[in-house]
Scaffold this motif. Sequence first.
Motif, PDB file in Angstrom:
ATOM      1  N   ASN A   1       4.664  13.742   1.267  1.00  0.00           N
ATOM      2  CA  ASN A   1       5.534  12.751   0.651  1.00  0.00           C
ATOM      3  C   ASN A   1       4.750  11.440   0.544  1.00  0.00           C
ATOM      4  O   ASN A   1       3.530  11.452   0.616  1.00  0.00           O
ATOM      5  CB  ASN A   1       6.810  12.609   1.477  1.00  0.00           C
ATOM      6  N   LEU A   2       5.427  10.326   0.357  1.00  0.00           N
ATOM      7  CA  LEU A   2       4.754   9.031   0.249  1.00  0.00           C
ATOM      8  C   LEU A   2       5.467   7.979   1.093  1.00  0.00           C
ATOM      9  O   LEU A   2       6.670   8.087   1.332  1.00  0.00           O
ATOM     10  CB  LEU A   2       4.744   8.542  -1.209  1.00  0.00           C
ATOM     11  N   GLY A   3       4.718   6.960   1.502  1.00  0.00           N
ATOM     12  CA  GLY A   3       5.290   5.810   2.180  1.00  0.00           C
ATOM     13  C   GLY A   3       4.724   4.546   1.562  1.00  0.00           C
ATOM     14  O   GLY A   3       3.556   4.511   1.162  1.00  0.00           O
ATOM     15  N   ALA A   4       5.555   3.492   1.480  1.00  0.00           N
ATOM     16  CA  ALA A   4       5.117   2.190   0.977  1.00  0.00           C
ATOM     17  C   ALA A   4       5.093   1.225   2.155  1.00  0.00           C
ATOM     18  O   ALA A   4       6.074   1.099   2.889  1.00  0.00           O
ATOM     19  CB  ALA A   4       6.060   1.693  -0.116  1.00  0.00           C
ATOM     20  N   PHE A   5       3.952   0.553   2.334  1.00  0.00           N
ATOM     21  CA  PHE A   5       3.714  -0.277   3.508  1.00  0.00           C
ATOM     22  C   PHE A   5       3.367  -1.706   3.115  1.00  0.00           C
ATOM     23  O   PHE A   5       2.744  -1.935   2.076  1.00  0.00           O
ATOM     24  CB  PHE A   5       2.539   0.287   4.320  1.00  0.00           C
ATOM     25  N   VAL A   6       3.756  -2.637   3.986  1.00  0.00           N
ATOM     26  CA  VAL A   6       3.321  -4.022   3.895  1.00  0.00           C
ATOM     27  C   VAL A   6       2.974  -4.454   5.314  1.00  0.00           C
ATOM     28  O   VAL A   6       3.724  -4.194   6.259  1.00  0.00           O
ATOM     29  CB  VAL A   6       4.404  -4.931   3.252  1.00  0.00           C
TER      30      VAL A   6
ATOM     31  N   THR B   1       0.862  -1.183   0.000  1.00  0.00           N
ATOM     32  CA  THR B   1       0.000   0.000   0.000  1.00  0.00           C
ATOM     33  C   THR B   1       0.894   1.227   0.000  1.00  0.00           C
ATOM     34  O   THR B   1       1.829   1.313   0.794  1.00  0.00           O
ATOM     35  CB  THR B   1      -0.878   0.023   1.265  1.00  0.00           C
ATOM     36  N   ILE B   2       0.603   2.169  -0.878  1.00  0.00           N
ATOM     37  CA  ILE B   2       1.321   3.447  -0.899  1.00  0.00           C
ATOM     38  C   ILE B   2       0.371   4.503  -0.379  1.00  0.00           C
ATOM     39  O   ILE B   2      -0.749   4.633  -0.861  1.00  0.00           O
ATOM     40  CB  ILE B   2       1.822   3.789  -2.318  1.00  0.00           C
TER      41      ILE B   2
ATOM     42  N   PHE C   1       8.175   0.065   4.558  1.00  0.00           N
ATOM     43  CA  PHE C   1       9.449  -0.490   4.099  1.00  0.00           C
ATOM     44  C   PHE C   1      10.207   0.474   3.194  1.00  0.00           C
ATOM     45  O   PHE C   1      11.413   0.339   3.012  1.00  0.00           O
ATOM     46  CB  PHE C   1       9.262  -1.852   3.408  1.00  0.00           C
ATOM     47  N   ALA C   2       9.522   1.462   2.655  1.00  0.00           N
ATOM     48  CA  ALA C   2      10.167   2.469   1.817  1.00  0.00           C
ATOM     49  C   ALA C   2       9.384   3.768   1.951  1.00  0.00           C
ATOM     50  O   ALA C   2       8.171   3.753   2.142  1.00  0.00           O
ATOM     51  CB  ALA C   2      10.221   2.029   0.357  1.00  0.00           C
ATOM     52  N   GLY C   3      10.109   4.869   1.864  1.00  0.00           N
ATOM     53  CA  GLY C   3       9.461   6.165   1.964  1.00  0.00           C
ATOM     54  C   GLY C   3      10.104   7.163   1.036  1.00  0.00           C
ATOM     55  O   GLY C   3      11.208   6.951   0.525  1.00  0.00           O
ATOM     56  N   LEU C   4       9.400   8.241   0.829  1.00  0.00           N
ATOM     57  CA  LEU C   4       9.881   9.337  -0.009  1.00  0.00           C
ATOM     58  C   LEU C   4       9.911  10.588   0.846  1.00  0.00           C
ATOM     59  O   LEU C   4       8.920  10.911   1.513  1.00  0.00           O
ATOM     60  CB  LEU C   4       8.935   9.515  -1.198  1.00  0.00           C
ATOM     61  N   PHE C   5      11.044  11.268   0.874  1.00  0.00           N
ATOM     62  CA  PHE C   5      11.208  12.513   1.616  1.00  0.00           C
ATOM     63  C   PHE C   5      11.838  13.507   0.658  1.00  0.00           C
ATOM     64  O   PHE C   5      13.040  13.422   0.372  1.00  0.00           O
ATOM     65  CB  PHE C   5      12.099  12.291   2.851  1.00  0.00           C
TER      66      PHE C   5
END
Length: 133
Positions: free
Chosen positions: A32-37, A25-26, A42-46
Amino acid sequence: MEMPKASDEDKERFRTVVPDHPDVTIKPMFGNLGAFVNGNMFAGLFGPTIGVKLADADKQELEGTERTVPFGPPERPMGGYTGLPEMWNAEGDGDDARARAWTEKAYAHVSALPPKAPKAAASKAAAPKATRK
């Protein structure tokens, strides 16, 4: 503390390097954005920087071989996350492949963690305090 906003191009690049798995899920996070499981990021945008949460061995490998950057505000980087090299932002397709490989490793690591427990809803009306007689 200044919160840089990701540009539309930064957001689109982030979406292209995040693994395309049905359980990913983003979500927007502070411009900004974050990617989740499983509820875990597990990954983010800054701003333009992509950060990943890796297993210790992978983190040491990435930080030991590439010019990684802190992820998050300079005054308070996010612990446990490594910012992918800024030079990858400008170098094109080969570097997107490397960014995809590292976000895939981050996904694999975080998807093996226990799911994040949902936060309990706070009661709007606190229970009345007991009175002494």
